[in-house]
Design an enzyme around this catalytic site. Structure first.
Site, PDB file in Angstrom:
ATOM      1  N   ASN A 134       0.866  -1.173   0.000  1.00  0.00           N
ATOM      2  CA  ASN A 134       0.000   0.000   0.000  1.00  0.00           C
ATOM      3  C   ASN A 134       0.905   1.226   0.000  1.00  0.00           C
ATOM      4  O   ASN A 134       1.456   1.587   1.032  1.00  0.00           O
ATOM      5  CB  ASN A 134      -0.917  -0.010   1.233  1.00  0.00           C
ATOM      6  CG  ASN A 134      -1.754   1.249   1.328  1.00  0.00           C
ATOM      7  OD1 ASN A 134      -1.815   2.036   0.389  1.00  0.00           O
ATOM      8  ND2 ASN A 134      -2.406   1.434   2.475  1.00  0.00           N
ATOM      9  N   TRP A 135       1.028   1.829  -1.174  1.00  0.00           N
ATOM     10  CA  TRP A 135       1.952   2.971  -1.287  1.00  0.00           C
ATOM     11  C   TRP A 135       1.366   4.267  -0.736  1.00  0.00           C
ATOM     12  O   TRP A 135       2.069   5.271  -0.643  1.00  0.00           O
ATOM     13  CB  TRP A 135       2.335   3.178  -2.754  1.00  0.00           C
ATOM     14  CG  TRP A 135       3.351   2.201  -3.257  1.00  0.00           C
ATOM     15  CD1 TRP A 135       3.959   1.188  -2.555  1.00  0.00           C
ATOM     16  CD2 TRP A 135       3.894   2.148  -4.580  1.00  0.00           C
ATOM     17  NE1 TRP A 135       4.841   0.516  -3.362  1.00  0.00           N
ATOM     18  CE2 TRP A 135       4.822   1.078  -4.605  1.00  0.00           C
ATOM     19  CE3 TRP A 135       3.686   2.889  -5.740  1.00  0.00           C
ATOM     20  CZ2 TRP A 135       5.543   0.746  -5.761  1.00  0.00           C
ATOM     21  CZ3 TRP A 135       4.399   2.553  -6.889  1.00  0.00           C
ATOM     22  CH2 TRP A 135       5.323   1.495  -6.895  1.00  0.00           C
ATOM     23  N   LYS A 136       0.066   4.261  -0.448  1.00  0.00           N
ATOM     24  CA  LYS A 136      -0.599   5.483   0.024  1.00  0.00           C
ATOM     25  C   LYS A 136      -0.322   6.619  -0.968  1.00  0.00           C
ATOM     26  O   LYS A 136      -0.245   6.364  -2.154  1.00  0.00           O
ATOM     27  CB  LYS A 136      -0.154   5.807   1.456  1.00  0.00           C
ATOM     28  CG  LYS A 136      -0.290   4.562   2.340  1.00  0.00           C
ATOM     29  CD  LYS A 136      -0.188   4.821   3.808  1.00  0.00           C
ATOM     30  CE  LYS A 136      -0.358   3.496   4.542  1.00  0.00           C
ATOM     31  NZ  LYS A 136      -0.397   3.648   5.981  1.00  0.00           N
ATOM     32  N   HIS A 154      -9.855   1.183   4.051  1.00  0.00           N
ATOM     33  CA  HIS A 154      -8.598   1.366   4.791  1.00  0.00           C
ATOM     34  C   HIS A 154      -8.839   2.353   5.944  1.00  0.00           C
ATOM     35  O   HIS A 154      -9.641   3.280   5.811  1.00  0.00           O
ATOM     36  CB  HIS A 154      -7.510   1.898   3.849  1.00  0.00           C
ATOM     37  CG  HIS A 154      -6.168   1.951   4.505  1.00  0.00           C
ATOM     38  ND1 HIS A 154      -5.797   3.008   5.314  1.00  0.00           N
ATOM     39  CD2 HIS A 154      -5.154   1.072   4.538  1.00  0.00           C
ATOM     40  CE1 HIS A 154      -4.582   2.779   5.792  1.00  0.00           C
ATOM     41  NE2 HIS A 154      -4.174   1.599   5.337  1.00  0.00           N
ATOM     42  N   GLU A 203      -7.303   4.824   7.016  1.00  0.00           N
ATOM     43  CA  GLU A 203      -7.135   6.251   6.688  1.00  0.00           C
ATOM     44  C   GLU A 203      -8.358   6.785   5.943  1.00  0.00           C
ATOM     45  O   GLU A 203      -8.739   7.950   6.104  1.00  0.00           O
ATOM     46  CB  GLU A 203      -5.839   6.462   5.889  1.00  0.00           C
ATOM     47  CG  GLU A 203      -4.622   6.355   6.809  1.00  0.00           C
ATOM     48  CD  GLU A 203      -3.372   5.794   6.175  1.00  0.00           C
ATOM     49  OE1 GLU A 203      -3.235   5.849   4.939  1.00  0.00           O
ATOM     50  OE2 GLU A 203      -2.512   5.279   6.918  1.00  0.00           O
ATOM     51  N   GLU A 237      -5.975  -4.808  10.079  1.00  0.00           N
ATOM     52  CA  GLU A 237      -4.974  -3.785  10.370  1.00  0.00           C
ATOM     53  C   GLU A 237      -5.371  -3.027  11.637  1.00  0.00           C
ATOM     54  O   GLU A 237      -6.205  -2.114  11.575  1.00  0.00           O
ATOM     55  CB  GLU A 237      -4.879  -2.789   9.209  1.00  0.00           C
ATOM     56  CG  GLU A 237      -4.448  -3.413   7.900  1.00  0.00           C
ATOM     57  CD  GLU A 237      -3.845  -2.367   6.969  1.00  0.00           C
ATOM     58  OE1 GLU A 237      -2.662  -2.495   6.646  1.00  0.00           O
ATOM     59  OE2 GLU A 237      -4.542  -1.423   6.604  1.00  0.00           O
ATOM     60  N   GLY A 260       1.597   2.597  10.623  1.00  0.00           N
ATOM     61  CA  GLY A 260       2.526   3.722  10.515  1.00  0.00           C
ATOM     62  C   GLY A 260       3.131   4.169  11.824  1.00  0.00           C
ATOM     63  O   GLY A 260       3.733   5.240  11.899  1.00  0.00           O
ATOM     64  N   SER A 274       2.705  -1.698  10.477  1.00  0.00           N
ATOM     65  CA  SER A 274       4.133  -1.714  10.817  1.00  0.00           C
ATOM     66  C   SER A 274       4.815  -3.058  10.543  1.00  0.00           C
ATOM     67  O   SER A 274       5.768  -3.423  11.244  1.00  0.00           O
ATOM     68  CB  SER A 274       4.355  -1.276  12.265  1.00  0.00           C
ATOM     69  OG  SER A 274       3.931   0.066  12.431  1.00  0.00           O
ATOM     70  N   GLY A 311       2.676  -1.013   4.259  1.00  0.00           N
ATOM     71  CA  GLY A 311       2.743   0.390   3.884  1.00  0.00           C
ATOM     72  C   GLY A 311       4.184   0.844   3.731  1.00  0.00           C
ATOM     73  O   GLY A 311       4.833   0.607   2.707  1.00  0.00           O
ATOM     74  N   GLY A 312       4.718   1.468   4.768  1.00  0.00           N
ATOM     75  CA  GLY A 312       6.064   2.055   4.731  1.00  0.00           C
ATOM     76  C   GLY A 312       7.139   1.131   4.175  1.00  0.00           C
ATOM     77  O   GLY A 312       7.978   1.557   3.359  1.00  0.00           O
TER      78      GLY A 312
HETATM   79  P1  PGA Z   1       2.330   0.555   7.591  1.00  0.00           P
HETATM   80  O1  PGA Z   1       0.921   0.746   6.820  1.00  0.00           O
HETATM   81  O2  PGA Z   1       2.898  -0.759   7.111  1.00  0.00           O
HETATM   82  O3  PGA Z   1       3.164   1.734   7.160  1.00  0.00           O
HETATM   83  O4  PGA Z   1       2.019   0.533   9.038  1.00  0.00           O
HETATM   84  C1  PGA Z   1       0.066  -0.328   6.585  1.00  0.00           C
HETATM   85  C2  PGA Z   1      -1.189   0.137   5.917  1.00  0.00           C
HETATM   86  O5  PGA Z   1      -1.665   1.249   6.217  1.00  0.00           O
HETATM   87  O6  PGA Z   1      -1.763  -0.569   5.073  1.00  0.00           O
END
Ligand code: PGA
Length: 249
Positions: free
Chosen positions: A9-11, A95, A97, A167, A173, A213, A234-235
């Site tokens: 997930n590159w956001k 998601h 967010e 999640e 994050g 994370s 994500g990250g």
């Molecule tokens: P993260 O994000 O790995 O940076 O915690 C995961 C996500 O939001 O899908």
């Protein structure tokens, strides 16, 4: 046997030029393997570049969000139909967010799940509790509510196209990854919920991913637990070398 799914997930990160550069490095180290799926949820403006760069290389591309209507006066929104026509196979739905920053309710996720399937996209429904909800002992109450409403319209024919990502919001994050036991406990409960909702066969075949994370240094221990069928990263998916470590496992 159910698939193991590694999803990035590159956001809101990477331009088209950076997307092309990422895939050049990533694909030089990647080989697809049976029983595994690799998916990149990229920003809408990078979809065309991502699809061009990965064509025929055994990875799927998805959009991070769709609107719940097929088309119309929704300035700035992403159309599921257009995502499919552009070559996307997948979409994220719900998601955290989207839920916390853009007001996406359980009812909205339900509409998006339905439209995604109607348009031929494979929806990955994200669920998870906040820290307050966990502290209050409400983790499963929240997750079951998100599942019940979000998946309400699923018919027998739909389940094979659906994936679930657990999640915990407090882990996204933040660098605070769930312990392998915490993740496994919720994944096992989600599978039990699926068995009640859709039967043993659907429950056994459903990939349930962990996200929050996940890093090259911590995912193996989580992956070795029961009922963990992949990761939504994500990250740690933004650098090719880092995400390749998940894919090579
Ligand atoms: P993260 O994000 O790995 O940076 O915690 C995961 C996500 O939001 O899908």
């Amino acid at each position: 046997m159910r698939q193991f799914v590694l999803a990035a997930n590159w956001k809101m990160n990477k331009t088209p030029v950076e997307t092309a550069a990422f895939f050049q490095t990533f694909l030089s180290g990647f080989s697809p393997s049976p029983g595994r799926q690799t998916v990149f949820f990229v920003p809408a403006l990078d979809i065309t570049t991502a699809i061009g760069a990965t064509n025929g290389r055994g990875v799927g591309i998805g959009t991070q969000n769709i609107h719940f209507e097929k088309k119309g006066a929704f300035t700035g929104e992403n159309s599921a139909e257009a995502a499919k026509a552009a070559g996307c196979e997948w979409t994220l739905v719900g998601h955290s967010e989207r839920r916390s920053l853009f007001g996406e309710t359980d009812l909205i996720t339900a509409k998006k799940m339905k439209l995604a399937l109607e348009c031929g996209l494979k929806p990955m429904l994200c669920v998870g509790e906040s820290l307050d909800e966990r502290t209050a002992g409400e983790t499963m109450k929240v997750v079951e509510r998100q599942l019940t409403v979000g998946l309400e319209a699923m018919t027998a024919a739909d389940w094979a196209s659906v994936t679930i990502a657990y999640e915990p919001v407090w882990a996204i994050g933040t660098g605070k990854v769930a312990t392998p036991e915490q993740a496994s406990e919720v994944h096992t409960a989600i599978r039990a919920w699926l068995e009640r909702r859709a039967g043993a066969e659907v429950a056994a075949a459903m990939p349930i991913l962990y996200g929050g994370s996940a890093k090259p240094e911590n995912f193996r221990e989580i992956a070795s637990q029961k009922n963990i069928d992949g990761f939504l990263v994500g990250g740690a998916s933004l650098e090719a070398d880092s995400f390749l470590k998940f894919c090579a496992w």
